[in-house]
Design an enzyme around this catalytic site. Structure first.
Site, mmCIF file in Angstrom:
data_model
loop_
_atom_site.group_PDB
_atom_site.id
_atom_site.type_symbol
_atom_site.label_atom_id
_atom_site.label_comp_id
_atom_site.label_asym_id
_atom_site.label_seq_id
_atom_site.Cartn_x
_atom_site.Cartn_y
_atom_site.Cartn_z
ATOM 1 N N ASN A 13 0.857 -1.298 0.043
ATOM 2 C CA ASN A 13 0.183 0.404 0.126
ATOM 3 C C ASN A 13 1.144 1.118 0.392
ATOM 4 O O ASN A 13 1.281 1.101 1.127
ATOM 5 C CB ASN A 13 -0.483 -0.224 1.107
ATOM 6 C CG ASN A 13 -1.782 0.922 1.065
ATOM 7 O OD1 ASN A 13 -2.326 1.921 2.161
ATOM 8 N ND2 ASN A 13 -2.007 1.374 0.240
ATOM 9 N N CYS A 75 -4.281 6.049 8.571
ATOM 10 C CA CYS A 75 -4.182 5.315 7.187
ATOM 11 C C CYS A 75 -3.114 4.344 8.607
ATOM 12 O O CYS A 75 -1.612 5.071 8.915
ATOM 13 C CB CYS A 75 -3.510 6.223 6.560
ATOM 14 S SG CYS A 75 -2.821 4.728 5.155
ATOM 15 N N GLY A 76 -3.173 3.705 8.511
ATOM 16 C CA GLY A 76 -2.399 2.417 9.656
ATOM 17 C C GLY A 76 -1.610 1.803 8.800
ATOM 18 O O GLY A 76 -0.500 2.091 8.975
ATOM 19 N N HIS A 167 -15.246 1.638 7.637
ATOM 20 C CA HIS A 167 -15.286 0.122 6.969
ATOM 21 C C HIS A 167 -16.564 -0.795 7.427
ATOM 22 O O HIS A 167 -16.853 -0.458 8.213
ATOM 23 C CB HIS A 167 -14.157 -0.288 8.180
ATOM 24 C CG HIS A 167 -12.869 0.553 7.575
ATOM 25 N ND1 HIS A 167 -12.224 -0.338 7.012
ATOM 26 C CD2 HIS A 167 -11.881 1.722 8.871
ATOM 27 C CE1 HIS A 167 -10.633 0.288 6.715
ATOM 28 N NE2 HIS A 167 -11.048 1.499 7.859
ATOM 29 N N GLU A 216 -10.844 0.295 -1.630
ATOM 30 C CA GLU A 216 -10.855 1.428 -0.863
ATOM 31 C C GLU A 216 -11.485 2.239 -1.504
ATOM 32 O O GLU A 216 -11.551 3.053 -2.307
ATOM 33 C CB GLU A 216 -9.235 1.786 -0.288
ATOM 34 C CG GLU A 216 -8.440 0.819 0.918
ATOM 35 C CD GLU A 216 -6.788 1.973 1.019
ATOM 36 O OE1 GLU A 216 -6.968 2.698 1.553
ATOM 37 O OE2 GLU A 216 -6.163 0.667 1.566
ATOM 38 N N ARG A 217 -12.169 3.046 0.001
ATOM 39 C CA ARG A 217 -12.199 4.360 -0.771
ATOM 40 C C ARG A 217 -11.425 5.567 -0.958
ATOM 41 O O ARG A 217 -10.545 5.907 -0.531
ATOM 42 C CB ARG A 217 -12.958 5.366 1.101
ATOM 43 C CG ARG A 217 -14.069 6.890 0.821
ATOM 44 C CD ARG A 217 -14.187 7.772 1.884
ATOM 45 N NE ARG A 217 -13.135 7.404 2.859
ATOM 46 C CZ ARG A 217 -13.286 8.067 3.922
ATOM 47 N NH1 ARG A 217 -14.428 8.087 5.052
ATOM 48 N NH2 ARG A 217 -12.326 8.316 5.079
ATOM 49 N N GLY A 226 -4.176 -1.039 6.355
ATOM 50 C CA GLY A 226 -4.115 -1.059 8.152
ATOM 51 C C GLY A 226 -5.103 -0.702 8.888
ATOM 52 O O GLY A 226 -5.142 -2.104 9.610
HETATM 53 N N1 LIG Z 1 -8.691 5.048 1.655
HETATM 54 C C1 LIG Z 1 -8.950 5.320 3.730
HETATM 55 C C2 LIG Z 1 -7.847 5.903 3.963
HETATM 56 C C3 LIG Z 1 -6.073 5.368 3.502
HETATM 57 C C4 LIG Z 1 -6.353 4.041 4.734
HETATM 58 C C5 LIG Z 1 -5.651 2.995 4.259
HETATM 59 N N2 LIG Z 1 -4.175 2.718 3.430
HETATM 60 C C6 LIG Z 1 -4.589 2.247 5.434
HETATM 61 O O1 LIG Z 1 -3.370 1.487 5.562
HETATM 62 O O2 LIG Z 1 -5.314 2.141 6.629
HETATM 63 C C7 LIG Z 1 -10.034 6.304 4.076
HETATM 64 O O3 LIG Z 1 -10.385 7.500 2.460
HETATM 65 O O4 LIG Z 1 -10.591 6.249 4.552
#
Ligand SMILES: N[C@H](CCC[C@H](N)C(=O)O)C(=O)O
Length: 285
Positions: A13, A75-76, A167, A216-217, A226
């Site tokens: 990621n 973002c984890g 989520h 993912e959004r 994460g």
């Molecule tokens: N697309 C997610 C942000 C990135 C989260 C993801 N890449 C992670 O590692 O947590 C959102 O808009 O809520």
């Protein structure tokens, strides 16, 4: 504008990181720069952009922008990469420090060898389970656990969890058959999620092992998420498939994360982070 960047990934990621400890850029450019650098044909290629910045609220701050330029709350994988970056660049001279996201302030602990951070543990804080705070519209039942969810002529069961970002988790018998490509783009924009939603399909291998895929959004299918892995372990506990206080290994496309929703209520995430490249992006003024 010549923008110095570092490309990093957590389990595949990947984001383009801009370090505002060493470079100035007006925040009005962030969404457009995120869209441009994420483009694999005309930019650098990534799942989005992350800005590392000074803050009075913590030792370091982080803002995450998805591939489409939308700003996320948390973002984890990004948090682990930020932790690695600030230690290896000498911005932080400790192995235990805190990082501010738009959602909260989290604790980071790095495991290093010869000055290289090999693994990072983040205390992601407590999950948010109240429907209105996910947010998700629907019945007046406060939490969303195994709730009937009709979509695309099917009836699934959804469990909704926020790690500061929303989520929607769906348990499947076999991860290989998860309808990620078909339903990911539909559910992420479903009107029952006013802020859109990250969509996870999860196969329970055992109470301590999950297989995981994500839409993912704002970015679509990524190799790992994460916050999604954390939310999926919380959902597994809520559905009686895993236990609080136990480490659960989540197998994501890009690798494994170890997650523990511990007995005091916080969610711990441990995993790797890698620096891929450094360079300059030439943003057209
Ligand atoms: N697309 C997610 C942000 C990135 C989260 C993801 N890449 C992670 O590692 O947590 C959102 O808009 O809520």
């Amino acid at each position: 504008m010549k923008i110095p960047y570092t490309k990093m990934h957590g389990l595949g990621n990947n984001y383009i990181y801009i370090d505002l400890f060493h470079f100035d850029m007006d925040e009005k450019f962030f969404p457009e720069v995120a869209r441009q650098v994420s483009n694999v044909n005309t930019g650098i290629g990534s799942d989005g952009m992350i800005v590392i910045h000074p803050t009075d609220a913590a030792d370091v701050g982080m803002r995450i922008f998805n591939k489409d330029g939308s700003e996320g709350m948390n973002c984890g994988n990004g948090l682990r990469c930020v932790a690695k970056y600030v230690v290896e660049k000498g911005i932080i001279e400790a192995e235990h420090f805190n990082i501010q996201t738009r959602a909260n302030v989290v604790e980071a602990v790095v495991q290093s060898a010869n000055g290289i951070v090999e693994e990072v543990t983040i205390n992601m804080g407590a999950p948010i389970l109240q429907r209105s705070l996910i947010p998700m519209v629907g019945t007046d039942v406060e939490n969303v656990v195994a709730e009937s969810f009709a979509v695309a002529e099917r009836t699934l069961e959804v469990t909704a969890v926020s790690m500061g970002n929303p989520h929607a988790i769906f348990f499947v018998d076999t991860i290989a058959e998860a309808p990620l490509h078909e339903l990911g783009p539909v559910i992420t924009d479903d009107s029952r999620f006013p802020d859109q939603v990250n969509v996870e399909f999860v196969e329970v291998v055992s109470s301590k092992e999950l297989n995981f895929r994500v839409w993912e959004r704002g970015s679509g299918i990524t190799q790992a998420c994460g916050t999604g892995a954390c939310a999926s372990v919380v959902a597994s506990v809520l559905n009686g498939k895993s236990e609080r206080g136990n480490e659960v290994t989540v197998h994501l496309s890009g690798g494994d994360l170890v997650i523990n929703w511990d007995l005091d209520g916080t969610v711990w995430m441990t995993g790797g982070a890698e620096i891929v490249a450094e360079g300059n992006y030439f943003f057209p003024d």
